[in-house]
Design a protein around this motif. Structure first.
Motif, PDB file in Angstrom:
ATOM      1  N   ALA A 430       0.832  -1.211   0.000  1.00 34.11           N
ATOM      2  CA  ALA A 430       0.000   0.000   0.000  1.00 34.11           C
ATOM      3  C   ALA A 430       0.864   1.258   0.000  1.00 34.11           C
ATOM      4  O   ALA A 430       0.546   2.244  -0.681  1.00 34.11           O
ATOM      5  N   ASP A 431       1.963   1.219   0.759  1.00 34.64           N
ATOM      6  CA  ASP A 431       2.899   2.346   0.769  1.00 34.64           C
ATOM      7  C   ASP A 431       3.462   2.597  -0.627  1.00 34.64           C
ATOM      8  O   ASP A 431       3.564   3.736  -1.087  1.00 34.64           O
ATOM      9  N   LYS A 432       3.835   1.501  -1.283  1.00 32.07           N
ATOM     10  CA  LYS A 432       4.423   1.623  -2.616  1.00 32.07           C
ATOM     11  C   LYS A 432       3.403   2.136  -3.624  1.00 32.07           C
ATOM     12  O   LYS A 432       3.755   2.780  -4.614  1.00 32.07           O
ATOM     13  N   ARG A 433       2.152   1.853  -3.397  1.00 32.16           N
ATOM     14  CA  ARG A 433       1.078   2.338  -4.274  1.00 32.16           C
ATOM     15  C   ARG A 433       0.690   3.773  -3.963  1.00 32.16           C
ATOM     16  O   ARG A 433      -0.183   4.349  -4.601  1.00 32.16           O
ATOM     17  N   ASN A 434       1.345   4.370  -2.947  1.00 32.53           N
ATOM     18  CA  ASN A 434       1.028   5.724  -2.495  1.00 32.53           C
ATOM     19  C   ASN A 434      -0.427   5.816  -2.035  1.00 32.53           C
ATOM     20  O   ASN A 434      -1.120   6.813  -2.258  1.00 32.53           O
ATOM     21  N   ALA A 435      -0.894   4.737  -1.372  1.00 34.43           N
ATOM     22  CA  ALA A 435      -2.258   4.697  -0.866  1.00 34.43           C
ATOM     23  C   ALA A 435      -2.425   5.687   0.280  1.00 34.43           C
ATOM     24  O   ALA A 435      -1.536   5.825   1.125  1.00 34.43           O
ATOM     25  N   PRO A 436      -3.550   6.382   0.356  1.00 38.31           N
ATOM     26  CA  PRO A 436      -3.777   7.301   1.479  1.00 38.31           C
ATOM     27  C   PRO A 436      -4.086   6.562   2.777  1.00 38.31           C
ATOM     28  O   PRO A 436      -3.864   7.090   3.865  1.00 38.31           O
ATOM     29  N   ALA A 437      -4.608   5.314   2.657  1.00 36.74           N
ATOM     30  CA  ALA A 437      -5.001   4.572   3.866  1.00 36.74           C
ATOM     31  C   ALA A 437      -5.165   3.096   3.529  1.00 36.74           C
ATOM     32  O   ALA A 437      -5.355   2.721   2.368  1.00 36.74           O
ATOM     33  N   VAL A 438      -5.086   2.267   4.598  1.00 42.62           N
ATOM     34  CA  VAL A 438      -5.452   0.858   4.472  1.00 42.62           C
ATOM     35  C   VAL A 438      -6.567   0.569   5.471  1.00 42.62           C
ATOM     36  O   VAL A 438      -6.680   1.225   6.514  1.00 42.62           O
ATOM     37  N   ILE A 439      -7.383  -0.420   5.143  1.00 43.98           N
ATOM     38  CA  ILE A 439      -8.478  -0.826   6.018  1.00 43.98           C
ATOM     39  C   ILE A 439      -8.175  -2.228   6.532  1.00 43.98           C
ATOM     40  O   ILE A 439      -7.860  -3.135   5.758  1.00 43.98           O
ATOM     41  N   ILE A 440      -8.279  -2.377   7.841  1.00 41.98           N
ATOM     42  CA  ILE A 440      -7.928  -3.640   8.493  1.00 41.98           C
ATOM     43  C   ILE A 440      -9.162  -4.173   9.225  1.00 41.98           C
ATOM     44  O   ILE A 440      -9.754  -3.484  10.053  1.00 41.98           O
ATOM     45  N   GLU A 441      -9.526  -5.423   8.908  1.00 38.54           N
ATOM     46  CA  GLU A 441     -10.612  -6.078   9.629  1.00 38.54           C
ATOM     47  C   GLU A 441     -10.201  -7.533   9.883  1.00 38.54           C
ATOM     48  O   GLU A 441     -10.269  -8.371   8.989  1.00 38.54           O
ATOM     49  N   GLY A 442      -9.759  -7.794  11.121  1.00 39.23           N
ATOM     50  CA  GLY A 442      -9.475  -9.153  11.529  1.00 39.23           C
ATOM     51  C   GLY A 442     -10.686  -9.760  12.231  1.00 39.23           C
ATOM     52  O   GLY A 442     -11.768  -9.148  12.291  1.00 39.23           O
ATOM     53  N   SER A 443     -10.519 -10.939  12.803  1.00 41.71           N
ATOM     54  CA  SER A 443     -11.656 -11.618  13.449  1.00 41.71           C
ATOM     55  C   SER A 443     -12.176 -10.819  14.637  1.00 41.71           C
ATOM     56  O   SER A 443     -13.392 -10.728  14.853  1.00 41.71           O
ATOM     57  N   GLN A 444     -11.264 -10.207  15.426  1.00 49.50           N
ATOM     58  CA  GLN A 444     -11.704  -9.428  16.593  1.00 49.50           C
ATOM     59  C   GLN A 444     -12.533  -8.224  16.155  1.00 49.50           C
ATOM     60  O   GLN A 444     -13.579  -7.922  16.733  1.00 49.50           O
ATOM     61  N   GLU A 445     -12.038  -7.502  15.136  1.00 54.55           N
ATOM     62  CA  GLU A 445     -12.771  -6.332  14.647  1.00 54.55           C
ATOM     63  C   GLU A 445     -14.141  -6.757  14.113  1.00 54.55           C
ATOM     64  O   GLU A 445     -15.159  -6.079  14.336  1.00 54.55           O
ATOM     65  N   ARG A 446     -14.177  -7.887  13.433  1.00 59.25           N
ATOM     66  CA  ARG A 446     -15.434  -8.352  12.833  1.00 59.25           C
ATOM     67  C   ARG A 446     -16.462  -8.655  13.922  1.00 59.25           C
ATOM     68  O   ARG A 446     -17.643  -8.334  13.790  1.00 59.25           O
ATOM     69  N   GLU A 447     -15.999  -9.287  15.014  1.00 56.97           N
ATOM     70  CA  GLU A 447     -16.899  -9.611  16.131  1.00 56.97           C
ATOM     71  C   GLU A 447     -17.463  -8.349  16.773  1.00 56.97           C
ATOM     72  O   GLU A 447     -18.601  -8.317  17.228  1.00 56.97           O
ATOM     73  N   GLN A 448     -16.644  -7.282  16.807  1.00 52.98           N
ATOM     74  CA  GLN A 448     -17.062  -6.033  17.453  1.00 52.98           C
ATOM     75  C   GLN A 448     -17.801  -5.096  16.490  1.00 52.98           C
ATOM     76  O   GLN A 448     -18.302  -4.050  16.906  1.00 52.98           O
ATOM     77  N   GLY A 449     -17.833  -5.451  15.194  1.00 51.34           N
ATOM     78  CA  GLY A 449     -18.518  -4.599  14.219  1.00 51.34           C
ATOM     79  C   GLY A 449     -17.746  -3.328  13.901  1.00 51.34           C
ATOM     80  O   GLY A 449     -18.357  -2.290  13.601  1.00 51.34           O
ATOM     81  N   GLY A 478      -1.221   7.190  13.360  1.00 43.65           N
ATOM     82  CA  GLY A 478      -2.114   7.329  12.219  1.00 43.65           C
ATOM     83  C   GLY A 478      -3.204   6.293  12.146  1.00 43.65           C
ATOM     84  O   GLY A 478      -3.954   6.258  11.165  1.00 43.65           O
ATOM     85  N   GLN A 479      -3.348   5.436  13.157  1.00 47.11           N
ATOM     86  CA  GLN A 479      -4.347   4.367  13.088  1.00 47.11           C
ATOM     87  C   GLN A 479      -5.499   4.666  14.045  1.00 47.11           C
ATOM     88  O   GLN A 479      -5.286   5.096  15.180  1.00 47.11           O
ATOM     89  N   PHE A 480      -6.734   4.433  13.580  1.00 47.33           N
ATOM     90  CA  PHE A 480      -7.912   4.652  14.422  1.00 47.33           C
ATOM     91  C   PHE A 480      -8.989   3.647  14.015  1.00 47.33           C
ATOM     92  O   PHE A 480      -8.924   3.032  12.946  1.00 47.33           O
ATOM     93  N   GLU A 481      -9.992   3.512  14.868  1.00 47.49           N
ATOM     94  CA  GLU A 481     -11.070   2.572  14.557  1.00 47.49           C
ATOM     95  C   GLU A 481     -12.349   3.330  14.249  1.00 47.49           C
ATOM     96  O   GLU A 481     -12.529   4.489  14.640  1.00 47.49           O
ATOM     97  N   ALA A 482     -13.224   2.640  13.501  1.00 46.51           N
ATOM     98  CA  ALA A 482     -14.522   3.225  13.143  1.00 46.51           C
ATOM     99  C   ALA A 482     -15.535   2.094  13.016  1.00 46.51           C
ATOM    100  O   ALA A 482     -15.157   0.951  12.743  1.00 46.51           O
ATOM    101  N   PRO A 483     -16.820   2.386  13.229  1.00 42.30           N
ATOM    102  CA  PRO A 483     -17.831   1.346  13.014  1.00 42.30           C
ATOM    103  C   PRO A 483     -17.797   0.862  11.565  1.00 42.30           C
ATOM    104  O   PRO A 483     -17.611   1.665  10.638  1.00 42.30           O
ATOM    105  N   ARG A 484     -17.979  -0.430  11.375  1.00 41.34           N
ATOM    106  CA  ARG A 484     -17.971  -0.986  10.018  1.00 41.34           C
ATOM    107  C   ARG A 484     -19.021  -0.300   9.155  1.00 41.34           C
ATOM    108  O   ARG A 484     -18.788  -0.054   7.958  1.00 41.34           O
ATOM    109  N   ALA A 485     -20.156   0.047   9.731  1.00 37.40           N
ATOM    110  CA  ALA A 485     -21.229   0.676   8.963  1.00 37.40           C
ATOM    111  C   ALA A 485     -20.855   2.069   8.477  1.00 37.40           C
ATOM    112  O   ALA A 485     -21.475   2.595   7.547  1.00 37.40           O
TER     113      ALA A 485
END
Length: 499
Positions: A430-449, A478-485
């Protein structure tokens, strides 16, 4: 045991170049600026193909004596010779002639695209390069020529080059008159003289005098045969070139300089009617240029001849006046980034009636290089897509749904498609693509929505202030969480904040 197949060497052909996303974006922004000025002047776009029938293009390339020199050609299945276009003007002449009955007259158009020259490549000399032209076909008066010069000045100003350029103007009719007065009679000799004068910026007056005489030998020992003029003929032509040098106390490009140059040219043409017509056209052009307030940006310069043989009257050239270093480390003026002129005979090759035309061509690649040197080229690296990381392979459909939501909201996005076993390599991608952000959703995040959003721009800035690796991992800058919705809204806000 079979011998391994020989690999093909990955080689770029000489005289051609690849372009990166950053270069494409920067040049695209430059082209948009040029286009906006052309359209402000009332010009509309038209597009012609890369190939034309060879006879359509004609034999107008500079520095070529053989009819098949300078172009890439092939035969089609009915044995008709076709060639890749070497400029955008000859195809326009064909297009106008072919659509003569339906097009408005005068016809005002602009075109942008690649052209091709089958020539020996060298530093800054390519076999494929981009041009951006504007032409007025069907207008015979000097008003159309003056407008071209003023439009080019406005283009340079719009690109941030104010005060660093001059549009230089001359008239081939004046030069023809001087050649007649000097007794240069044959077409072959006239062409050699034109080529010699065109080398003034490169070789200076001394070098031009050699090319007008017996010839010139360069530093490598290569000899260029000259025009074979007498000393008296050479003196006449040198006086012509020096007629544009302002007298002491006269500012170059001022009205006084223009008047003095026009008077000097009138004295050199003898009784030539062609030369007199050229002088009168120059006087008209500069009257219009001065009235419109472009006097300091458009100069009269008798040394401008342009290389193409189809020019019949006024010729112009944009010269960038700031200094750069050449391959020998010497300070030289950057020089020309575009040029053009009147070509009243080109369309008439296709029709019996005379069709006047005038136009200008900008060398896109060379101008982009100049803008890069002056810091006016714009963005060098476009912002990449938001990258959705794949934390659990069996949840690929869920990740693809996130990408679809972002794309439907008009946001550039992609799901990581490589080897998903290494989280670090996904972020590095993502860094090499000059992406502004990445989105991360593992099993824990999925359970918490929820989802984790890593702001790569803010992360880079924060990481620069952290020297301890453990501290960096703990801080997760630079990392923060947000509701999946709220995925789309959170990314929209992040992108807005990065502006």
């Amino acid at each position: 045991m079979t011998e391994k197949a020989k690999l093909i060497a990955a080689r770029l052909p000489r005289g051609f170049e690849d372009r990166s996303p950053g270069e494409i974006a920067a040049v695209g922004a430059m082209i948009d600026t040029i286009k906006s000025v052309y359209e402000r002047y009332g010009f509309d776009p038209v597009e012609t193909p890369l190939f034309e029938y060879t006879e359509t293009l004609g034999k107008f390339l500079p520095d070529t004596d053989r009819p098949n020199a300078g172009v890439f050609s092939l035969q089609d299945d009915d044995e008709q010779w076709m060639s890749l276009r070497y400029d955008l003007t000859a195809p326009l002449a064909r297009y106008f002639a072919e659509n003569f009955e339906t097009l408005p007259k005068p016809y005002r158009s602009y075109r942008q695209g690649y052209v091709f020259r089958n020539e020996k490549p060298g530093p800054g000399r390519f076999r494929q390069f981009m041009q951006f032209d504007a032409d007025t076909v069907g207008a015979a008066g000097p008003e159309a020529d003056a407008e071209m010069c003023m439009m080019m000045a406005d283009v340079m100003d719009a690109l941030g080059l104010a005060g660093q350029y001059v549009v230089r103007v001359n008239n081939r009719k004046v030069l023809d008159g001087v050649l007649d007065a000097a007794g240069v009679a044959t077409d072959a000799q006239k062409l050699t003289v034109l080529r010699a004068i065109d080398k003034l910026d490169k070789f200076g007056t001394t070098g031009v005098k050699l090319l007008l005489g017996a010839g010139r030998k360069d530093e490598s020992g290569d000899f260029t045969k000259g025009a074979g003029l007498s000393a008296e003929q050479i003196d006449t032509l040198v006086a012509y070139l020096e007629s544009g040098v302002p007298a002491a106390g006269v500012e170059k490009g001022s009205n006084a300089h223009v008047v003095a140059t026009i008077n000097a040219l009138a004295g050199l043409i003898g009784g030539s009617e062609t030369g007199l017509a050229g002088v009168q056209e120059l006087a008209s052009i500069f009257g219009l240029v001065s009235a419109a307030g472009f006097g300091g940006r458009v100069h009269l310069d008798p040394s401008v001849v342009r290389g193409l043989e189809y020019y019949t009257g006024p010729v112009f050239e944009i010269e960038l006046t700031f200094k750069v270093q050449n391959e020998k480390g010497q300070d030289v003026v950057f020089g020309s980034v575009g040029g053009g002129g009147r070509y009243d005979g080109l369309v008439s090759r296709f029709r019996r009636e005379p069709v006047p035309a005038t136009g200008f061509s900008v060398g896109v690649s060379r101008l982009a290089h100049a803008l890069k040197l002056t810091g006016n080229l714009g963005a060098t690296e476009p912002v990449g897509p938001v990258v959705v990381l794949v934390m659990d392979k069996d949840q690929t459909a869920s990740y693809q749904a996130m990408v679809a939501e972002l794309r439907n909201a008009g946001i550039r996005a992609e799901m990581f498609l490589g080897n998903t076993k290494n989280f670090g390599k996904q972020v590095a991608y993502a860094d090499k693509r000059n992406a502004p952000a990445v989105i991360i959703e593992g099993s824990q995040e999925r359970e918490q929505g929820i989802i984790q959003i890593k702001d790569l721009i803010a992360g880079k800035q924060a990481a620069a202030a952290i020297t301890d690796n453990a501290e960096w991992k703990a801080a997760r800058p630079g990392q923060f969480e947000a509701p999946r919705a709220d995925l789309v809204e959170a990314i929209k806000k992040l992108l807005a904040d990065q502006q």
